[in-house]
Design a protein around this motif. Structure first.
Motif, mmCIF file in Angstrom:
data_model
loop_
_atom_site.group_PDB
_atom_site.id
_atom_site.type_symbol
_atom_site.label_atom_id
_atom_site.label_comp_id
_atom_site.label_asym_id
_atom_site.label_seq_id
_atom_site.Cartn_x
_atom_site.Cartn_y
_atom_site.Cartn_z
ATOM 1 N N PHE A 43 65.754 21.078 92.221
ATOM 2 C CA PHE A 43 65.268 19.722 92.454
ATOM 3 C C PHE A 43 65.837 19.120 93.741
ATOM 4 C CE2 PHE A 43 64.773 19.201 87.631
ATOM 5 C CZ PHE A 43 63.391 19.338 87.687
ATOM 6 N N ALA A 44 65.016 18.309 94.404
ATOM 7 C CA ALA A 44 65.452 17.583 95.593
ATOM 8 C C ALA A 44 64.888 16.171 95.577
ATOM 9 C CB ALA A 44 64.994 18.296 96.867
ATOM 10 N N VAL A 45 65.671 15.225 96.086
ATOM 11 C CA VAL A 45 65.234 13.842 96.270
ATOM 12 C C VAL A 45 64.656 13.689 97.671
ATOM 13 C CG1 VAL A 45 65.986 11.440 96.452
ATOM 14 C CG2 VAL A 45 66.919 12.893 94.652
ATOM 15 N N ALA A 46 63.509 13.032 97.774
ATOM 16 C CA ALA A 46 62.897 12.733 99.069
ATOM 17 C C ALA A 46 63.502 11.445 99.615
ATOM 18 C CB ALA A 46 61.385 12.588 98.922
ATOM 19 N N TYR A 47 64.251 11.568 100.699
ATOM 20 C CA TYR A 47 64.949 10.431 101.291
ATOM 21 C C TYR A 47 63.968 9.318 101.678
ATOM 22 C CZ TYR A 47 69.348 8.847 103.518
ATOM 23 O OH TYR A 47 70.514 8.190 103.852
ATOM 24 N N TRP A 48 62.773 9.706 102.188
ATOM 25 C CA TRP A 48 61.835 8.714 102.719
ATOM 26 C C TRP A 48 61.291 7.799 101.630
ATOM 27 C CZ3 TRP A 48 61.581 13.908 102.845
ATOM 28 C CH2 TRP A 48 60.584 14.560 102.102
ATOM 29 N N HIS A 49 60.876 8.352 100.500
ATOM 30 C CA HIS A 49 60.294 7.515 99.457
ATOM 31 C C HIS A 49 61.355 6.726 98.691
ATOM 32 C CE1 HIS A 49 56.275 8.578 100.135
ATOM 33 N NE2 HIS A 49 56.209 9.700 99.461
ATOM 34 N N SER A 50 62.518 7.336 98.511
ATOM 35 C CA SER A 50 63.542 6.680 97.701
ATOM 36 C C SER A 50 64.337 5.635 98.477
ATOM 37 C CB SER A 50 64.503 7.724 97.114
ATOM 38 O OG SER A 50 63.839 8.544 96.171
ATOM 39 N N PHE A 51 64.510 5.855 99.791
ATOM 40 C CA PHE A 51 65.427 4.988 100.534
ATOM 41 C C PHE A 51 64.842 4.381 101.802
ATOM 42 C CE2 PHE A 51 67.905 8.045 98.114
ATOM 43 C CZ PHE A 51 68.636 7.169 97.327
ATOM 44 N N ALA A 52 63.733 4.918 102.307
ATOM 45 C CA ALA A 52 63.145 4.366 103.529
ATOM 46 C C ALA A 52 61.878 3.560 103.248
ATOM 47 C CB ALA A 52 62.834 5.497 104.519
ATOM 48 N N LEU A 90 72.039 11.460 89.346
ATOM 49 C CA LEU A 90 70.978 12.327 88.822
ATOM 50 C C LEU A 90 71.442 13.768 88.630
ATOM 51 C CD1 LEU A 90 68.010 11.061 91.020
ATOM 52 C CD2 LEU A 90 68.246 10.731 88.546
ATOM 53 N N GLY A 91 72.463 14.176 89.371
ATOM 54 C CA GLY A 91 72.847 15.577 89.363
ATOM 55 C C GLY A 91 71.859 16.441 90.126
ATOM 56 N N GLN A 92 71.159 15.843 91.104
ATOM 57 C CA GLN A 92 70.198 16.593 91.901
ATOM 58 C C GLN A 92 70.953 17.489 92.888
ATOM 59 O OE1 GLN A 92 66.625 16.299 92.620
ATOM 60 N NE2 GLN A 92 66.001 14.636 91.299
ATOM 61 N N PRO A 93 70.622 18.770 92.947
ATOM 62 C CA PRO A 93 71.365 19.668 93.843
ATOM 63 C C PRO A 93 70.967 19.553 95.308
ATOM 64 C CG PRO A 93 69.719 20.901 92.618
ATOM 65 C CD PRO A 93 69.698 19.500 92.066
ATOM 66 N N PHE A 94 69.773 18.999 95.611
ATOM 67 C CA PHE A 94 69.265 18.992 96.976
ATOM 68 C C PHE A 94 68.671 17.637 97.349
ATOM 69 C CE2 PHE A 94 68.777 23.477 95.662
ATOM 70 C CZ PHE A 94 69.406 24.126 96.720
ATOM 71 N N PHE A 95 68.486 17.451 98.661
ATOM 72 C CA PHE A 95 67.703 16.334 99.179
ATOM 73 C C PHE A 95 66.949 16.806 100.408
ATOM 74 C CE2 PHE A 95 71.452 16.229 101.789
ATOM 75 C CZ PHE A 95 71.131 15.581 102.962
ATOM 76 N N CYS A 96 65.990 15.977 100.868
ATOM 77 C CA CYS A 96 65.193 16.274 102.051
ATOM 78 C C CYS A 96 65.069 14.999 102.883
ATOM 79 C CB CYS A 96 63.794 16.755 101.677
ATOM 80 S SG CYS A 96 63.744 18.174 100.565
ATOM 81 N N THR A 130 80.461 16.044 97.855
ATOM 82 C CA THR A 130 79.668 16.009 96.622
ATOM 83 C C THR A 130 79.084 17.351 96.214
ATOM 84 O OG1 THR A 130 77.622 15.479 97.819
ATOM 85 C CG2 THR A 130 79.015 13.624 97.126
ATOM 86 N N GLY A 131 78.947 18.275 97.147
ATOM 87 C CA GLY A 131 78.305 19.552 96.848
ATOM 88 C C GLY A 131 76.793 19.510 96.939
ATOM 89 N N THR A 132 76.218 18.333 97.263
ATOM 90 C CA THR A 132 74.773 18.236 97.431
ATOM 91 C C THR A 132 74.353 18.981 98.689
ATOM 92 O OG1 THR A 132 74.848 16.029 96.437
ATOM 93 C CG2 THR A 132 72.824 16.641 97.573
ATOM 94 N N ARG A 133 73.228 19.691 98.608
ATOM 95 C CA ARG A 133 72.776 20.521 99.715
ATOM 96 C C ARG A 133 71.448 20.012 100.268
ATOM 97 N NH1 ARG A 133 72.628 25.841 96.380
ATOM 98 N NH2 ARG A 133 72.480 24.279 94.693
ATOM 99 N N LEU A 134 71.086 20.511 101.434
ATOM 100 C CA LEU A 134 69.841 20.122 102.089
ATOM 101 C C LEU A 134 68.777 21.180 101.820
ATOM 102 C CD1 LEU A 134 68.269 18.243 104.008
ATOM 103 C CD2 LEU A 134 69.190 19.588 105.918
#
Length: 433
Positions: A43-52, A90-96, A130-134
């Motif tokens: 799973f990854a969070v989309a930076y643009w929709h969630s924060f931009a 969320l415990g999401q391992p990735f973001f974009c 945090t260990g979160t990856r891209l």
């Protein structure tokens, strides 16, 4: 850290919980087909929709209030603090991300690049903590008015040059952060009218641009996968990356089919007149299935609404194609999804992802069960069994119209149609979803 998500505890797997913020199906450590669920879904969070995204739509402007709205690097770092706090909840391992999502635009290209470099360094510290990856990085080559006529396909060579420099900067950022893919989406690579468009010239420009991207990947030693994301028509009348089939033809034309794979979005598949599983199956057939953007459209609105997925049968059929193709390697499930513009509270942002992750977990488990049962594969094998005979294989490899016609006459071939069994297969799928 910010206080934006204050009071919201990390979300845990608890199927018996009465909380609206608990995973009832997503257990990252559950083993599915011999692999942890987290490692399947990625799973990854989309930076643009969630924060931009500010909560606007074609008929109204900003509806959200966020403490990071502003055009300074201080605002960008407050946004990053909130983002990594949400990843942890969320415990999401990735973001974009796109470059424009994470840093304010500068007065010059050099200033914009310096700001990107600064936030990349900030991200690196947070990722280490945090260990979160891209999962992947990309460049925004569609929002600024300079891109109104496209980026790589622009009639102005200076815009092409600006775009190339931007992609280089974003690839460098992705490489620095250990990104596992780099995505190109041609948001405005198309035309609004043929009256002012040279199709041949624009296709050549787009192909040469992508060749440069692949060349640069190898020159800097980037080990990630280059991905192209298809999308039809919106916002242009026509776009050169309409769907998987169109993009594969483009890759073949420019000798890139062995270098570039697809990042496929559910909503874009629908806009192209396809189902999500169709696009995934096509990419798998071509050997170019890389990653997915998970969302859904409102089927009444007719445009790309980017809602969180909530349809388990649709998601199950999508993951069936992913698993059937061997699963993700560098790719994953990016939530290219946004809360509705009336969903104003921080908890809404968390809840949207929680529900979507549970839907995906249910879909993955259903897809795995279908694959293990083997019913669809057995029916498919039976349907095409005739092509596995020596006579049929020889006809396909060595036959001519003359030899085949002579065989039809001499053997008195007179085929009767056979049922495709669609309703029975649909009923079979419904046992799992």
């Amino acid at each position: 850290m910010t206080s934006f998500f204050e009071g919201i505890e990390p979300v845990r797997f608890d199927p018996d919980s009465t909380s609206e913020l608990a995973y009832r199906h997503y257990d990252p450590d559950e083993i599915v087909l011999g692999k942890r669920m987290e490692d399947h879904l990625r799973f990854a969070v989309a930076y643009w929709h969630s924060f931009a995204w500010e909560g606007g739509d074609p008929f109204g402007g900003r509806s959200f209030e966020r403490p990071w709205w502003g055009d300074t690097m201080e605002h960008a770092k407050i946004k990053a603090d909130a983002a990594f706090e949400m990843f942890a909840i969320l415990g999401q391992p990735f973001f974009c991300f796109h470059d424009q999502d994470v840093r304010p635009e500068g007065a010059t290209f050099a200033e914009s690049k310096a700001r990107l470099d600064e936030i990349v360094e900030y991200f690196g510290e947070k990722m280490e903590q945090t260990g979160t990856r891209l999962l992947w990085g990309t460049a925004n080559l569609f929002t600024n008015r300079r891109f109104m006529s496209g980026a790589a396909t622009n009639p102005d060579p200076d815009v092409f040059a600006w775009s190339a420099a931007t992609v280089k900067a974003c690839m460098d950022a992705t490489h620095t952060l250990g990104g596992q893919n780099y995505v190109l989406w041609g948001g405005r690579e198309g035309y609004e009218t043929l009256l002012n468009t040279d199709l041949s010239r624009e296709r050549h420009q787009a192909g040469r641009f992508l060749q440069m991207v692949v060349d640069y990947k190898h020159r800097i030693g980037f080990q990630g996968q280059i991905l192209v994301e298809p999308k039809p028509q919106e916002p242009s009348k026509h776009q050169y990356d309409y769907d998987v089939n169109t993009v594969y033809s483009f890759l073949k034309e420019f000798g890139l089919e062995g270098e570039v794979k697809m990042n496929i979005e559910q909503g874009h598949a629908i806009l192209a007149g396809h189902s999500f599983e169709h696009e995934l199956a096509m990419a798998a057939a071509f050997g170019i299935l890389g990653s997915i953007d998970m969302n859904r459209n409102d089927y009444q609105s007719g445009w790309d609404t980017d809602q969180f997925p909530n349809n388990v049968p649709e998601v199950a059929l999508a993951y069936y194609e992913v698993l059937r193709a061997g699963g993700f390697t560098t790719g994953g499930t990016n939530f290219d999804s946004k809360v509705r513009r009336q969903s104003l509270d921080p908890v809404d942002l968390i809840a949207g992802h929680v529900g979507a992750m549970d839907v995906c977990a249910r879909g993955l488990k259903a897809a795995a069960a279908m694959l293990q049962d083997g019913g669809l594969e057995a029916a498919r094998d039976e349907r095409y069994a005739g092509w596995d005979t020596p006579v049929a294989r020889d006809m396909l490899k060595n036959g001519t119209l003359d030899s085949i016609a002579n065989r039809v006459i001499s053997e008195g071939i007179d085929p009767e149609p056979r049922s495709g069994r669609q309703e029975r297969l649909e009923n079979w799928v419904n046992r799992f979803v």
